[in-house]
Design a protein around this motif. Structure first.
Motif, PDB file in Angstrom:
ATOM      1  N   THR A 122      -4.707  -0.501  -2.371  1.00  0.00           N
ATOM      2  CA  THR A 122      -5.092  -0.918  -1.026  1.00  0.00           C
ATOM      3  C   THR A 122      -6.329  -0.175  -0.544  1.00  0.00           C
ATOM      4  N   ALA A 123      -6.438   1.099  -0.864  1.00  0.00           N
ATOM      5  CA  ALA A 123      -7.624   1.852  -0.458  1.00  0.00           C
ATOM      6  C   ALA A 123      -8.878   1.195  -1.020  1.00  0.00           C
TER       7      ALA A 123
ATOM      8  N   SER B  71       0.828  -1.191   0.000  1.00  0.00           N
ATOM      9  CA  SER B  71       0.000   0.000   0.000  1.00  0.00           C
ATOM     10  C   SER B  71       0.868   1.247   0.000  1.00  0.00           C
TER      11      SER B  71
ATOM     12  N   GLN C  71      -3.924   5.095   4.085  1.00  0.00           N
ATOM     13  CA  GLN C  71      -3.925   5.019   2.627  1.00  0.00           C
ATOM     14  C   GLN C  71      -4.394   6.316   1.983  1.00  0.00           C
TER      15      GLN C  71
ATOM     16  N   ALA D   1      -1.179   3.425  -3.505  1.00  0.00           N
ATOM     17  CA  ALA D   1      -2.171   3.984  -2.584  1.00  0.00           C
ATOM     18  C   ALA D   1      -3.589   3.576  -2.958  1.00  0.00           C
TER      19      ALA D   1
END
Length: 594
Positions: free
Chosen positions: A417-418, A55, A135, A414
């Motif tokens: 994973t968000a 992430s 994140q 970013a």
């Protein structure tokens, strides 16, 4: 080509790829929305898991923490990789054999209780929102640099993109999008590292360059130690954390990895039990490429920043000579660009128009006396550690296409994973609360819509948390791991390996572990109570920091669960048989039957 235009082109092409994949793999059913239909190949799932895992904390912040913390930052490397061993051995195959979509569903069925399911959802939401706060801060940092705007504007832009492809594609779309994102982010991370390692040590492999030598023949790490200690910082290769704190943080990150809902759910997307374990192995291989590179990236970024601000760092001259410090009006373009984001700040404290970058709180009194004699009035440069990886190729004056590639990689890390976290939150709300508890006759179409609405609301909450996080990206993520370690991990583990663990013990354990860990983090991170400045370590329980307190929370969870289960009725016979069946490989005993 102009850097800004080139960055727009590279990032725009990567966006087009992700959105195209999301549309192509759009979820058409709840099974595709939650677990991608359950037919993903183990290698593909391993790559998607790696992207989900690596992430903003791994891509953006981990090397930044290593850059500033040095040896102490190694706990993140050990914990976040070791967790996959626990996951592959202790959890993944058993959960896949159980065959449920979500972690709360496993806990609700294993502990024969809707109350246990609801408590698991509460734990999951605490964990996921803490994690997604880190994140979304990473999303804001990347977009603020990419668009050259304030971090708030960058955050809002990133929120819109996350909402689009997470809500549209569900887990099916996210899985295949994450494969594309892994390819982008791994190239974006390793190519600059190779360039910079060649520049500083002449070795193209960053892993070997870290242990190599600079042009003068001096070992690179010795040179870095010399530079940072001369400027009042602690030696890079020596740690300041206690052994108990290192152990606690490492275990919290390992067990937290194995208890994170958005990681566990990936092992429901493969066809067979064997594939779940295989996926974990492939994920570890793909993750290792980045994790073995991160120490070199962090160390070399730290060296390059000091060499930029103080020319005596690389030349070996007098660090305190006035001409050694960089004139603010002559600062390089990368500093000017990062100043626009608010993540790099300069304050001329002595009025000489030059940048003094050093540790004004150093315990080395002789150094502070020299600094005062040279006219230094305090540190004048504030560098947010979360910008180090993104700024590194700019600091090293690499080609514009490399800088643009890093921007695309940071955004991929970013966003991947968000999106995964938001899907876990939406599944918890729509499937584990609405469908399973409150509205059992909800149609599949209604459940799918509820999941998308929950994702949209989660994006807004995550955006706020990303705007006002309680720490750096990797630090905030470590808190999420502590919460997972203290709440879900022990409950899942006991659910698989203890026939005697009952619903009362599981519920009491989850609530006690989560409450203890969450309150400890709140207290010492100053969210409700002002932290005790320099006295904080002395007041930590057993000397364990908030990042590692999840280890103690896990012990609290297990002890409470066992005590309560011994004073309450054992699980029904069919649940005990279910636990035995989960642990028994399919086909066991068939040879004897013949």
């Amino acid at each position: 080509m102009d850097l800004k235009l080139l960055t727009y082109i590279v990032v725009g092409l990567s966006f087009a790829l992700y959105i195209g994949v999301a549309i192509w793999a759009r979820a058409g059913s709840t099974k595709e929305f939650y677990v991608a239909g359950g037919g993903v190949h183990p290698v593909v799932n391993g790559m998607a898991t790696a992207a989900d895992w690596m992430s903003a904390a791994s891509f953006i912040s981990m090397a930044g923490i290593i850059a500033f913390a040095g040896y102490d930052g190694s706990v993140y490397l050990m914990g976040w990789t070791g967790g996959y061993v626990l996951l592959a051995v202790l959890l993944a195959p058993y959960l896949r054999k159980f065959g449920k979509f979500t972690v709360p569903q496993f806990i609700g069925d294993r502990y024969y209780s809707q109350s246990a399911r609801i408590v698991a959802v509460i734990c999951l939401i605490f964990i996921s929102f803490t994690y997604v706060a880190g994140q979304m801060r990473g999303v804001g940092i990347v977009f603020s640099r990419f668009l050259e705007v304030e971090i708030t504007t960058g955050l809002i832009t990133g929120m819109g993109l996350v909402f689009f492809y997470a809500v549209l594609g569900g887990m099916k779309g996210v899985t295949y999008t994450q494969v594309a994102q892994y390819v982008v982010l791994i190239f974006a991370y390793t190519i600059p590292a190779i360039f910079i390692s060649l520049q500083i040590t002449g070795n193209p492999l960053p892993q070997l360059g870290l242990g190599g030598s600079v042009a003068s023949g001096e070992p690179f790490l010795n040179k870095l130690d010399s530079v940072v200690t001369q400027l009042g910082f602690g030696a890079y290769t020596l740690g300041s954390k206690s052994m108990i704190d290192i152990t606690a943080i490492t275990f919290a990150l390992m067990a937290g990895t194995a208890g994170l809902p958005h990681v566990i759910v990936r092992f429901f997307t493969v066809p067979k039990v064997r594939d779940a374990r295989s996926s974990a192995g492939w994920a570890l291989v793909f993750i290792a490429i980045l994790y073995t590179t991160a120490p070199a990236v962090g160390a070399m970024a730290r060296y390059n920043v000091h060499a930029t601000v103080n020319t005596a760092v690389s030349s070996g001259g007098d660090l305190f000579a006035p001409e050694a410090a960089l004139k603010y009006e002559e600062r390089p373009e990368w500093m000017q660009r990062w100043e626009k984001t608010g993540l790099l700040k300069y304050e001329d404290k002595n009025g000489d128009g030059r940048i003094q970058y050093y540790n004004e709180k150093s315990k080395n009194e002789a150094f502070l006396a020299q600094a005062e004699a040279a006219g230094w009035k305090g540190n004048e440069l504030n560098v947010d550690r979360d910008i180090m990886v993104l700024a590194n190729p700019e600091v090293a004056k690499l080609p514009n296409w490399v800088i643009a590639l890093v921007a695309a990689g940071g955004i991929a890390a970013a966003l991947s994973t968000a999106a995964g976290l938001l899907l876990v939150i939406s599944a918890a709300v729509s499937h584990d609360l609405l469908k399973s508890v409150f509205v059992p006759d909800l149609s599949e179409k209604g459940e799918l819509m509820a999941g998308r609405v929950a994702s949209a609301v989660a994006v807004l909450i995550a955006g706020y948390l990303g705007y006002n996080p309680p720490g750096f990206v990797a630090e905030v993520v470590a808190f999420a791991f502590g919460l997972a370690c203290s709440s879900l991990f022990p409950t899942i583990l006991l659910g698989i390996f203890s026939k005697r663990m009952n619903k009362e013990g599981a519920i009491a354990g989850m609530l006690s572990g989560l409450t203890f860990t969450f309150c400890y983090i709140l207290y010492f991170k100053g969210i409700f109570i002002t932290p005790m400045a320099e006295n904080v370590p002395a007041n930590w329980l057993f000397g364990i920091s908030p990042e590692g307190i999840g280890s103690v929370g896990a012990i609290v969870n297990i002890v409470v669960a066992f005590v309560v289960s011994r004073f309450t009725a054992p699980p029904p016979a069919h649940i005990q048989h279910l636990v035995e069946d989960i642990r028994t490989p399919r086909g066991a005993g068939q040879a004897q039957a013949h």
